[in-house]
Design an enzyme around this catalytic site. Structure first.
Site, PDB file in Angstrom:
ATOM      1  N   HIS A  60      44.874  21.749  38.558  1.00 31.01           N
ATOM      2  CA  HIS A  60      45.738  20.812  39.286  1.00 31.01           C
ATOM      3  C   HIS A  60      45.647  19.420  38.658  1.00 31.01           C
ATOM      4  CE1 HIS A  60      42.780  18.644  41.910  1.00 31.01           C
ATOM      5  NE2 HIS A  60      42.107  19.769  41.928  1.00 31.01           N
ATOM      6  N   GLU A 203      47.837  19.877  44.617  1.00 29.12           N
ATOM      7  CA  GLU A 203      46.774  20.782  45.100  1.00 29.12           C
ATOM      8  C   GLU A 203      46.007  20.158  46.243  1.00 29.12           C
ATOM      9  OE1 GLU A 203      42.533  22.483  44.945  1.00 29.12           O
ATOM     10  OE2 GLU A 203      43.257  20.433  44.875  1.00 29.12           O
ATOM     11  N   HIS A 314      35.094  13.669  45.174  1.00 29.67           N
ATOM     12  CA  HIS A 314      36.114  12.905  45.904  1.00 29.67           C
ATOM     13  C   HIS A 314      35.765  11.418  46.088  1.00 29.67           C
ATOM     14  CE1 HIS A 314      38.758  16.331  47.747  1.00 29.67           C
ATOM     15  NE2 HIS A 314      38.536  16.454  46.461  1.00 29.67           N
TER      16      HIS A 314
HETATM   17 ZN    ZN Z   1      40.114  20.004  42.756  1.00 23.87          ZN
END
Ligand code: ZN
Length: 343
Positions: A60, A203, A314
């Site tokens: 992605h 994604e 993240h």
């Molecule tokens: Zn990922």
């Protein structure tokens, strides 16, 4: 390969606004693919080889970001989060707003500790109460800088090298997966069948791009290339760590959406063993990758996900180990070469 990762990290692109990273990928892949195209929803599809088996690699292209939601009279910019954020890490962040006149720098401001109420000190600030300060003093000035509602916002930070083989940056999820896929396409020779390298869109906000692209290509198998949690840091119990940095790429055995197809599991595990490439097994209750929805496409397409361990996933300071990145490239190449024995 570090330079390639750096180029991909610096290609500002969030879910739904993948054009910049897609251009970088297209440029990298064009000399190593027999065919290259962008489909109707924005997925990049590069094809190499011919005949069976048909192997689809998917990485992605999007990363977490924000979007301009409202401009205050005083010139502050309110934002909406795009993707799975941890709201605790947002205050104090440097960001880039991508408006019609190019990129505008800003910071996410917050109340200084001196004037915080007792209760405020205890609880993290919600993103909806935060704002971006670009230095403007009025709504008019913000608009004059080319900023309007719906513009996308990325994190400002870029790529840095740490000690040894460790690297750090934002959006390693999933620019590292993109880099692995590009490198595999560049090096791949003498294999049976067709390889499709697909850069998927959106994604992070619902595994969107993979669905149509896997349906359209109708491959025999899909391998998603992504990143996963490396929990080898203080305060994370060994049972919750998922993977460790430097111990090799990880094969997802179970994630939030399902359990790996048995033939894919056999293929990847046996290939790693035969070629002596270190492989970790990932069993977790949360998270998913593009591979997770592939068994639900058409009559069901077998799939698996090979992930590069990444600390602080993240966050704007994700850390990966180049040894794992290189081993992921090797493993995917060997899997492609042996795919005809399994599919
Ligand atoms: Zn990922």
């Amino acid at each position: 390969m570090e330079k390639l990762i750096e180029r991909l990290v610096n290609a500002d692109s969030i879910s739904g606004y993948e054009e910049t990273v897609r251009d970088v990928m297209k440029n990298e892949l064009k000399d190593y693919a027999d065919e290259i195209r962008v489909d109707k929803v924005g997925n990049l599809i590069a094809k190499k080889g011919k005949g069976s088996p048909k192997i689809m690699l998917a990485a992605h292209m999007d990363e977490l970001g924000m979007m301009v939601k409202h401009i205050e009279k005083e010139g502050f910019v309110r934002f909406e989060l795009v993707g799975g954020w941890d709201e605790r890490i947002i205050p104090g962040m440097r960001v880039k707003i991508h408006g019609s006149k190019g990129c505008v720098l800003g910071v996410i401001g917050l109340k200084p500790p001196h004037i915080l109420e007792k209760e405020e000190q205890k609880s993290p600030v919600k993103a909806k109460d935060l704002f971006i300060d670009i230095g403007a003093q009025s709504e008019k000035e913000v608009k004059k800088a080319g900023i309007s509602v719906g513009d996308f916002i990325t994190r400002d930070g870029g790529f840095i090298k740490l000690l040894g083989s460790r690297i750090c940056g934002h959006g390693f999820d999933n620019r590292i997966g993109c880099a692995v896929m590009i490198e595999v396409m560049k090096r791949l020779k003498n294999f049976k069948g067709t390889v499709y390298a697909v850069g998927t869109v959106q994604e992070e906000i619902g595994l969107v791009g993979i669905r149509g692209s896997a349906f359209g290509i109708n491959p025999d198998v899909v391998l998603a290339l992504d990143t996963t949690i490396a929990g080898d840091t203080p305060e994370i119990r060994a049972s919750e760590a998922v993977t460790r940095l430097g111990k090799g790429p990880a094969l997802v055995i179970k994630d939030a959406l399902g359990v790996i197809n048995s033939q894919v599991r056999k293929w990847v595990m046996e290939t790693a063993k035969k070629t002596k490439i270190p492989l970790q097994y990932e069993v977790m209750s949360g998270g998913a990758t593009d591979a997770s929805v592939v068994p639900m496409i058409r009559e069901g397409i077998p799939s698996g996900s090979i992930n590069v361990p990444t600390r602080y996933l993240h966050s704007p300071v994700e850390i990966a180990d180049m040894k794992d990145v290189k081993n992921a490239v090797k493993l995917v190449m060997e899997c492609v070469k042996l795919a005809n024995r399994y599919f």
